[in-house]
Write an enzyme that holds these catalytic residues in place. Structure first.
Site, PDB file in Angstrom:
ATOM      1  N   ASP A 181       0.910  -1.023   0.134  1.00  0.00           N
ATOM      2  CA  ASP A 181       0.178  -0.134   0.091  1.00  0.00           C
ATOM      3  C   ASP A 181       0.819   1.201   0.196  1.00  0.00           C
ATOM      4  OD1 ASP A 181       0.927  -0.097   2.609  1.00  0.00           O
ATOM      5  OD2 ASP A 181      -1.044  -0.624   3.262  1.00  0.00           O
ATOM      6  N   ASN A 221      -7.747  -2.667  14.208  1.00  0.00           N
ATOM      7  CA  ASN A 221      -9.164  -3.038  13.676  1.00  0.00           C
ATOM      8  C   ASN A 221      -8.903  -4.278  12.934  1.00  0.00           C
ATOM      9  OD1 ASN A 221      -8.025  -1.870  11.438  1.00  0.00           O
ATOM     10  ND2 ASN A 221      -9.580  -0.327  11.213  1.00  0.00           N
ATOM     11  N   HIS A 228      -7.294  -4.584  10.014  1.00  0.00           N
ATOM     12  CA  HIS A 228      -7.006  -4.407   8.683  1.00  0.00           C
ATOM     13  C   HIS A 228      -5.810  -5.003   8.376  1.00  0.00           C
ATOM     14  CE1 HIS A 228      -4.950  -0.204   9.355  1.00  0.00           C
ATOM     15  NE2 HIS A 228      -3.983  -1.135   9.266  1.00  0.00           N
ATOM     16  N   GLU A 273      -9.698  -1.661   5.162  1.00  0.00           N
ATOM     17  CA  GLU A 273     -10.439  -1.520   6.531  1.00  0.00           C
ATOM     18  C   GLU A 273     -11.762  -2.274   6.609  1.00  0.00           C
ATOM     19  OE1 GLU A 273      -8.842   0.322   8.270  1.00  0.00           O
ATOM     20  OE2 GLU A 273      -8.561   2.270   7.808  1.00  0.00           O
TER      21      GLU A 273
HETATM   22  C1  GLP Z   1      -0.519   0.621   8.491  1.00  0.00           C
HETATM   23  C2  GLP Z   1      -0.362  -0.390   7.209  1.00  0.00           C
HETATM   24  C3  GLP Z   1      -0.509  -1.707   7.657  1.00  0.00           C
HETATM   25  C4  GLP Z   1       0.033  -2.128   8.901  1.00  0.00           C
HETATM   26  C5  GLP Z   1      -0.625  -1.418  10.076  1.00  0.00           C
HETATM   27  C6  GLP Z   1       0.055  -1.723  11.137  1.00  0.00           C
HETATM   28  O1  GLP Z   1      -1.944   1.121   8.580  1.00  0.00           O
HETATM   29  N1  GLP Z   1      -0.974   0.094   6.074  1.00  0.00           N
HETATM   30  O2  GLP Z   1       0.048  -2.410   6.598  1.00  0.00           O
HETATM   31  O3  GLP Z   1       0.056  -3.545   8.991  1.00  0.00           O
HETATM   32  O4  GLP Z   1      -0.209   0.016   9.726  1.00  0.00           O
HETATM   33  O5  GLP Z   1       1.074  -1.071  11.596  1.00  0.00           O
HETATM   34  P1  GLP Z   1       2.180  -1.432  12.857  1.00  0.00           P
HETATM   35  O6  GLP Z   1       2.753  -2.446  12.589  1.00  0.00           O
HETATM   36  O7  GLP Z   1       2.974  -0.142  13.065  1.00  0.00           O
HETATM   37  O8  GLP Z   1       1.328  -1.464  14.314  1.00  0.00           O
END
Ligand code: GLP
Length: 256
Positions: A67, A136, A138, A143
């Site tokens: 992404d 959440n 995702h 989402e």
């Molecule tokens: C973002 C990314 C996700 C990632 C998520 C969790 O929203 N788009 O790909 O898994 O954050 O991030 P973190 O690893 O910092 O908790």
């Protein structure tokens, strides 16, 4: 679904890097699906170390990132282009032409999404996809919603996601409201999936991923149906699971 619980984040990161490294050793032309966020940073550090020690070679590796924020210039230090350069690409011998990250600055986002999906297919699909997980549940930036999104698409970020990611920006106002992400369908097509989660704030999302109803309201729950998923957790992220769940093979996997 195989669940591996580690004592701490360091071990989680090493095991994840060893799995990616093994894939690269066995198939030097692997197509890797990569993730951003704080969770995979330790894995990337270990991969860089393995590269420096001569254990792995990125010269024939192709990558696709999950992404990117919409309309955040790639030289912004919060863009996922910038993140990947800083945390991996600038430190290994990857061929820049083999790096793919969605272009959130494209004038024609629909065309960009179609092209991204075609490029994944033209490269033979993703051999192993790394995933983090949102609070959440995702995956990528898929989402919670009313139906599973198939391919790469533009998404409006939930307020809770923007709040969670605000820690990387000066203020929440700077966090983009939209992103371009591979769909749950694109992720599901990957031959193997490696989901990483660390910390107490991920425990509920992990419980729902493993035991919850399969529903687009819990995007990661779709992984229950995938035939080759490895989940690596630290103790905090695994705190709502039972020990019986560890090394769990889902009924779906067993019958395959
Ligand atoms: C973002 C990314 C996700 C990632 C998520 C969790 O929203 N788009 O790909 O898994 O954050 O991030 P973190 O690893 O910092 O908790």
């Amino acid at each position: 679904m195989r669940i591996i619980v580690c004592d701490n984040y360091d071990l989680l990161s090493k095991k994840a890097a060893q799995i990616i490294g093994s894939q690269m050793i066995l198939e030097p032309k692997s197509v890797l699906g990569l993730a951003t966020g704080s969770t995979p940073i330790g894995m990337y550090r270990n991969l860089i170390k393995m590269y420096e020690e001569g254990l792995i070679d990125f010269s024939k590796i192709t990558t696709f990132n999950l992404d990117e924020y919409y309309q955040l210039p790639i030289d912004n230090d919060q863009s996922y282009h910038y993140f990947m350069d800083e945390n991996l690409f600038n430190h290994v011998n990857i061929n820049r032409e083999n790096i793919h990250i969605p272009n959130g600055m494209s004038d024609d986002i629909e065309a960009e999404c179609t092209l991204y999906e075609e490029m994944i297919d033209n490269n033979g699909g993703i051999d192993i996809q790394v995933l983090g997980i949102g609070n959440n549940a995702h995956i990528g930036f898929n989402e919670p919603t009313i139906n599973f999104n198939k391919g790469t698409h533009i998404v409006t970020l939930e307020e809770s996601t923007r709040e969670a990611n605000a820690r990387f920006f000066n203020s929440i106002d700077e966090v983009p409201t939209k992103a371009i992400t591979m769909g749950t369908g694109s992720i599901f097509k990957s031959k193997k999936i490696l989901l990483l989660a660390s910390g107490k704030n991920k425990a509920e999302a992990i419980y729902n991923t493993v035991h919850g109803k399969v529903t687009p309201e819990v995007p990661s729950s779709i992984l229950q149906f995938h035939k080759d998923v490895i989940i690596i957790l630290d103790k905090e992220a695994a705190s709502l699971l039972n020990e019986d769940d560890y090394e769990l093979m889902s009924e779906f996997t067993k019958t395959k």
